[in-house]
Motif scaffolding. Structure first.
Motif, PDB file in Angstrom:
ATOM      1  N   LEU A   1       0.854  -1.190   0.000  1.00 24.26           N
ATOM      2  CA  LEU A   1       0.000   0.000   0.000  1.00 24.26           C
ATOM      3  C   LEU A   1       0.886   1.236   0.000  1.00 24.26           C
ATOM      4  O   LEU A   1       1.710   1.414   0.894  1.00 24.26           O
ATOM      5  CB  LEU A   1      -0.898  -0.002   1.252  1.00 24.26           C
ATOM      6  N   SER A   2       0.724   2.075  -1.001  1.00 24.21           N
ATOM      7  CA  SER A   2       1.448   3.341  -1.043  1.00 24.21           C
ATOM      8  C   SER A   2       0.474   4.488  -0.874  1.00 24.21           C
ATOM      9  O   SER A   2      -0.519   4.581  -1.609  1.00 24.21           O
ATOM     10  CB  SER A   2       2.185   3.504  -2.380  1.00 24.21           C
ATOM     11  N   LEU A   3       0.744   5.347   0.105  1.00 22.60           N
ATOM     12  CA  LEU A   3      -0.031   6.575   0.274  1.00 22.60           C
ATOM     13  C   LEU A   3       0.805   7.701  -0.310  1.00 22.60           C
ATOM     14  O   LEU A   3       1.970   7.870   0.054  1.00 22.60           O
ATOM     15  CB  LEU A   3      -0.302   6.850   1.752  1.00 22.60           C
ATOM     16  N   VAL A   4       0.238   8.447  -1.234  1.00 23.29           N
ATOM     17  CA  VAL A   4       0.996   9.493  -1.911  1.00 23.29           C
ATOM     18  C   VAL A   4       0.423  10.856  -1.562  1.00 23.29           C
ATOM     19  O   VAL A   4      -0.761  11.124  -1.786  1.00 23.29           O
ATOM     20  CB  VAL A   4       0.981   9.286  -3.443  1.00 23.29           C
ATOM     21  N   ASP A   5       1.267  11.695  -1.002  1.00 24.45           N
ATOM     22  CA  ASP A   5       0.911  13.058  -0.626  1.00 24.45           C
ATOM     23  C   ASP A   5       1.616  14.014  -1.590  1.00 24.45           C
ATOM     24  O   ASP A   5       2.798  13.833  -1.883  1.00 24.45           O
ATOM     25  CB  ASP A   5       1.395  13.279   0.825  1.00 24.45           C
ATOM     26  N   GLY A   6       0.918  15.005  -2.093  1.00 29.10           N
ATOM     27  CA  GLY A   6       1.567  16.019  -2.912  1.00 29.10           C
ATOM     28  C   GLY A   6       1.316  15.867  -4.401  1.00 29.10           C
ATOM     29  O   GLY A   6       0.863  14.814  -4.876  1.00 29.10           O
ATOM     30  N   SER A   7       1.630  16.932  -5.133  1.00 27.25           N
ATOM     31  CA  SER A   7       1.382  16.952  -6.581  1.00 27.25           C
ATOM     32  C   SER A   7       2.711  16.884  -7.329  1.00 27.25           C
ATOM     33  O   SER A   7       3.783  17.019  -6.745  1.00 27.25           O
ATOM     34  CB  SER A   7       0.647  18.238  -6.961  1.00 27.25           C
ATOM     35  N   ILE A   8       2.617  16.697  -8.635  1.00 30.76           N
ATOM     36  CA  ILE A   8       3.809  16.589  -9.476  1.00 30.76           C
ATOM     37  C   ILE A   8       4.122  17.964 -10.057  1.00 30.76           C
ATOM     38  O   ILE A   8       3.310  18.534 -10.797  1.00 30.76           O
ATOM     39  CB  ILE A   8       3.579  15.560 -10.611  1.00 30.76           C
ATOM     40  N   THR A   9       5.290  18.492  -9.707  1.00 31.62           N
ATOM     41  CA  THR A   9       5.654  19.845 -10.145  1.00 31.62           C
ATOM     42  C   THR A   9       7.044  19.916 -10.778  1.00 31.62           C
ATOM     43  O   THR A   9       7.433  20.985 -11.236  1.00 31.62           O
ATOM     44  CB  THR A   9       5.635  20.824  -8.947  1.00 31.62           C
ATOM     45  N   THR A  10       7.805  18.821 -10.728  1.00 33.66           N
ATOM     46  CA  THR A  10       9.160  18.874 -11.325  1.00 33.66           C
ATOM     47  C   THR A  10       9.364  17.654 -12.222  1.00 33.66           C
ATOM     48  O   THR A  10       8.716  16.616 -12.026  1.00 33.66           O
ATOM     49  CB  THR A  10      10.266  18.852 -10.241  1.00 33.66           C
TER      50      THR A  10
ATOM     51  N   ALA B   1      -2.345  15.847  -4.036  1.00 36.13           N
ATOM     52  CA  ALA B   1      -2.158  14.611  -4.782  1.00 36.13           C
ATOM     53  C   ALA B   1      -3.355  14.308  -5.677  1.00 36.13           C
ATOM     54  O   ALA B   1      -3.224  13.721  -6.740  1.00 36.13           O
ATOM     55  CB  ALA B   1      -1.919  13.455  -3.815  1.00 36.13           C
ATOM     56  N   THR B   2      -4.551  14.742  -5.245  1.00 40.64           N
ATOM     57  CA  THR B   2      -5.769  14.388  -5.956  1.00 40.64           C
ATOM     58  C   THR B   2      -6.157  15.422  -7.008  1.00 40.64           C
ATOM     59  O   THR B   2      -6.747  15.085  -8.028  1.00 40.64           O
ATOM     60  CB  THR B   2      -6.907  14.177  -4.935  1.00 40.64           C
ATOM     61  N   ALA B   3      -5.807  16.697  -6.767  1.00 37.86           N
ATOM     62  CA  ALA B   3      -6.223  17.743  -7.717  1.00 37.86           C
ATOM     63  C   ALA B   3      -5.114  18.718  -8.087  1.00 37.86           C
ATOM     64  O   ALA B   3      -5.365  19.679  -8.804  1.00 37.86           O
ATOM     65  CB  ALA B   3      -7.409  18.513  -7.140  1.00 37.86           C
TER      66      ALA B   3
ATOM     67  N   THR C   1       0.333  19.008 -11.285  1.00 40.66           N
ATOM     68  CA  THR C   1      -0.710  18.066 -11.690  1.00 40.66           C
ATOM     69  C   THR C   1      -0.991  17.016 -10.619  1.00 40.66           C
ATOM     70  O   THR C   1      -0.123  16.661  -9.812  1.00 40.66           O
ATOM     71  CB  THR C   1      -0.325  17.323 -12.992  1.00 40.66           C
ATOM     72  N   ALA C   2      -2.223  16.533 -10.666  1.00 41.46           N
ATOM     73  CA  ALA C   2      -2.651  15.457  -9.781  1.00 41.46           C
ATOM     74  C   ALA C   2      -1.878  14.183 -10.132  1.00 41.46           C
ATOM     75  O   ALA C   2      -1.469  13.988 -11.282  1.00 41.46           O
ATOM     76  CB  ALA C   2      -4.148  15.216  -9.950  1.00 41.46           C
ATOM     77  N   ILE C   3      -1.726  13.317  -9.149  1.00 41.59           N
ATOM     78  CA  ILE C   3      -1.022  12.053  -9.381  1.00 41.59           C
ATOM     79  C   ILE C   3      -1.716  11.250 -10.487  1.00 41.59           C
ATOM     80  O   ILE C   3      -1.070  10.641 -11.335  1.00 41.59           O
ATOM     81  CB  ILE C   3      -0.954  11.226  -8.075  1.00 41.59           C
ATOM     82  N   SER C   4      -3.062  11.295 -10.506  1.00 46.02           N
ATOM     83  CA  SER C   4      -3.797  10.459 -11.466  1.00 46.02           C
ATOM     84  C   SER C   4      -3.571  10.907 -12.906  1.00 46.02           C
ATOM     85  O   SER C   4      -3.909  10.182 -13.836  1.00 46.02           O
ATOM     86  CB  SER C   4      -5.291  10.471 -11.142  1.00 46.02           C
ATOM     87  N   LEU C   5      -3.045  12.118 -13.101  1.00 45.51           N
ATOM     88  CA  LEU C   5      -2.738  12.554 -14.462  1.00 45.51           C
ATOM     89  C   LEU C   5      -1.356  12.057 -14.887  1.00 45.51           C
ATOM     90  O   LEU C   5      -0.926  12.268 -16.015  1.00 45.51           O
ATOM     91  CB  LEU C   5      -2.801  14.080 -14.569  1.00 45.51           C
ATOM     92  N   ASN C   6      -0.662  11.422 -13.961  1.00 45.78           N
ATOM     93  CA  ASN C   6       0.684  10.915 -14.247  1.00 45.78           C
ATOM     94  C   ASN C   6       0.754   9.394 -14.273  1.00 45.78           C
ATOM     95  O   ASN C   6       1.426   8.818 -15.118  1.00 45.78           O
ATOM     96  CB  ASN C   6       1.669  11.460 -13.202  1.00 45.78           C
TER      97      ASN C   6
END
Lengths: 292, 384
Positions: A58-67, A91-93, A126-131
């Motif tokens: 189980l991986s819990l991911v906090d934060g967005s993708i910016t780099t 992470a979600t939006a 971007t949200a994690i789900s876009l990656n």
């Protein structure tokens, strides 16, 4: 438990965020020890610098993708994770840092950093789900403690988390709060906001400000006039939609449409056509390299 | 032995005597009171908590508390809550299960012991709503025990309506403003040059027993006449109407009407109309476990046909569009409810109109559907 440790492994990952959602996990004081009996926390730098090896159940991911580096790192995390859950608005939006999606990030960078050439960053947050594919998205800024435990508990039991997609009005009515827009004319984002907080703010006489992002069933074009009726200017509405979930597609579409309508005429001829500006069409932000 | 008094007149002080008589019987007395700029329902620890001198001004999507020039306690139309808050609670635990060290499962059904309620100030429309929920929840072969335990012992003090709101249409639905049985006590409030007083009638033996303990005087013809006039006047002051047609037929014949697109464009699918509706009864169940997985619980919660999950089944959600969900709600409420439970699901209280944030009006929608259907019929007749 002698011999082999059969507990599932859990990892907590940080990307662009304030770490508040990770702190929510540490804030589960009474449940932390029972939780540690059930899962082996293999990677959680906010709590311990001892990082265990993957793969992780189980991986819990906090934060967005910016780099660019983070965009690579999340792909690796996806590869080594069986079940990946995003926690929180970043992470979600895309988080509040996704305000950059509506502006020029190079300009920000030049204004903030003495040597901007050393800062490598993406044009969009971007949200994690876009990656990468995501198994479950937990909302909120920050996430709700009870919901976070429910996601972990449900994962351990192999069941669907008891987390609803409906509006904040559901828990608000259930707890018997008198509707703020109807009884007091107070602007409230409850009707379009995702449940999760249990309608906390309205219970204290304050309108919902949407920190859990859009609910599973919104109608922003019908909703925005209600905020206007209750005294918000067009700019106020743009601002209230552009907070922690600014890049959530439903909020982004509504705020962009309004921002376009509010734009002073001298800003360009686009107003006459009503065409949205580039990158402001409300669709999921494209993954643009800043220097492209 | 003389015949117990079946009707009388009492002053406003009689309300506290009534509350105390009910408390002496071990009851939790619930009634209207002012809180958070609205008239809500809450346990009354004194009759002085009733909204004396308060009224409300309602419109679609709007509710405002207003000071009245008189002392009336029940001159207000429906508030944000209804009695289902007590009879059909939003959340009930149904059972718990534990796994012992040897692996055996123990399942315990939850049998709660709700208070014996007395409801003080039930409007006739809401009394009809309770009767509707009775038919739905305990009227069939599968009885809802949580509801039954609350409902069986509840003592109902109805107050007839003399001050309908702008969103009321009980006359169209045949549920008010006068009471027609099903109560323990019925009150009609009068405040004129002869004073502030209530015409009280017993509707049951339990009601007659309580009435016998109240500080009352014999019912005088003037008070009775004034009370009856006030209720008659109220019937003529409904703020809304339903179209004067068979609503069940109207719903059945307009399923493809253009109007549904119109209302769906305005509907937020936020679910407020159903949660304030005194007859909406739908629930969902959720099973939860604790971290160890050794303890499980089943909870029943209010659910709403505007929720995407409401029709979620294998393969996804059946009613995805806002149109299909609004249409489901309205056609069930005033149409197919008849087929299912032998009455309308709407009592004309107007709550769904007031508490819809974007002011969607069930009566306006019904009139529009009727107009569209009539226009279509007229066109059809013209063409032939």
């Amino acid at each position: 438990m002698s011999g082999v440790d059969r507990r599932p492994t859990m990892a907590v990952w940080k990307f662009a965020s304030c770490d508040g959602c990770q702190l929510t996990l540490l804030d589960c004081e009474d449940e932390l020890l029972p939780l540690a009996d059930q899962v082996r926390i293999s990677y959680f730098l906010e709590a311990t610098s001892a990082a265990g090896p993957g793969p992780y159940d189980l991986s819990l991911v906090d934060g967005s993708i910016t780099t660019p580096a983070d965009a690579e790192r999340i792909r690796h995390i996806r590869d080594v994770s069986r079940y990946l859950v995003t926690i929180g608005a970043c992470a979600t939006a895309g988080g509040i840092q996704a305000l950059r999606n509506f502006a020029d990030v190079a300009e920000f960078r030049a204004a903030v950093y003495a040597s901007p050439e050393y800062v490598e960053t993406l044009a969009d947050s971007t949200a994690i789900s876009l990656n990468v594919p995501v198994d479950f998205e937990l909302r909120g800024c920050p996430v709700d403690r009870g919901q976070l435990l429910e996601v972990i508990t449900a994962h351990l039991a192999g069941r669907r988390p008891d987390i609803s997609d409906h509006s904040v009005c559901f828990p608000c009515k259930r707890r018997g709060t008198v509707c703020l827009p109807v009884a007091k004319g107070v602007p409230c984002l409850g009707p379009v906001t995702h449940d999760g907080c249990g309608a906390l703010c309205p219970a204290y006489g304050r309108g919902c400000y949407g920190c859990f992002g859009p609910s599973g069933s919104t109608n922003l074009p019908a909703f925005v006039p209600l905020l206007r009726r209750d005294g918000m200017s067009g700019l106020d509405v743009v601002r209230v939609l552009r907070t922690f979930n600014t890049a959530a597609p439903e909020f982004a579409a509504a705020s962009s449409a309004l921002a376009e309508a509010e734009r002073p005429p001298e800003a360009g001829q686009r107003d006459a056509t009503g065409e949205p500006g580039p990158g402001q069409d409300g669709a999921a932000p494209r993954h643009r390299w800043e220097d492209e | 032995m003389t015949e117990p008094t079946r009707q009388a007149v009492m002053g406003p002080d009689g309300l506290e005597a009534l509350r105390q008589a009910l408390v002496r019987r071990g009851r939790t007395v619930v009634g209207p009171t002012v809180r958070d700029d609205a008239i809500v329902l809450a346990e009354l620890t004194s009759a002085s908590e009733l909204p004396f001198g308060w009224g409300v001004e309602v419109e679609a999507g709007r509710y405002r508390l207003r000071r009245r020039s008189d002392r009336m306690a029940f001159a207000h139309s429906a508030g944000p809550q209804s009695w289902k808050k007590y009879l059909h609670p939003e959340r009930v635990r149904q059972w718990t299960a534990d796994r012992g060290p040897d692996g055996t499962l123990t399942v315990r059904e939850e049998v709660d012991r709700p208070p014996a309620y007395a409801f003080l100030g039930v409007r006739p429309c809401d009394l009809s709503a309770i009767a509707v929920q009775d038919r739905v929840l305990v009227g069939g072969p599968h009885r809802d025990e949580a509801y039954r335990r609350r409902r069986t012992g509840a003592f109902l003090v109805v107050v007839e309506c003399v001050e309908p709101g702008a969103t009321c249409f009980c006359v169209s639905m045949g549920t008010g403003p006068a009471v027609h049985g099903g109560h323990d006590l019925a009150l009609t409030e009068v405040d004129d040059e002869r004073g502030h007083r209530f015409w009280v009638r017993a509707g049951s033996e339990a009601g007659a027993e309580v009435l016998a303990e109240l500080p009352v005087r014999p019912a005088d013809p003037t008070t009775v006449a004034r009370a009856e006039e006030a209720v008659t006047r109220a019937a003529g002051r409904m703020g809304r109407t339903m179209p004067p047609v068979d609503l069940r037929d109207l719903m059945r014949d307009t399923l493809e009407a253009e109007r549904w697109n119109d209302v769906a464009a305005r509907c937020l699918t936020c679910g407020n109309c159903t949660m304030v509706c005194p007859t909406c009864y739908c629930t969902t169940t959720e099973d939860v476990t604790d971290l160890t997985g050794e303890h499980a619980e089943r909870w029943r919660r209010w659910d709403v046909c505007y929720d995407l999950d409401f029709t979620h089944m294998h393969g996804g959600t059946v009613r995805r569009s806002g149109l299909s969900r609004y249409r489901q709600w309205l056609t069930h409420k005033i149409g197919t409810w008849h087929d299912q439970f032998g009455s309308s699901g709407c009592v004309g209280c107007g709550r769904c109109i007031v508490w819809c944030p974007v002011a969607i009006d069930i009566t306006e929608e019904a009139h529009a559907l009727h107009a569209e259907a009539s226009g279509r019929d007229a066109e059809g007749a013209g063409a032939s």
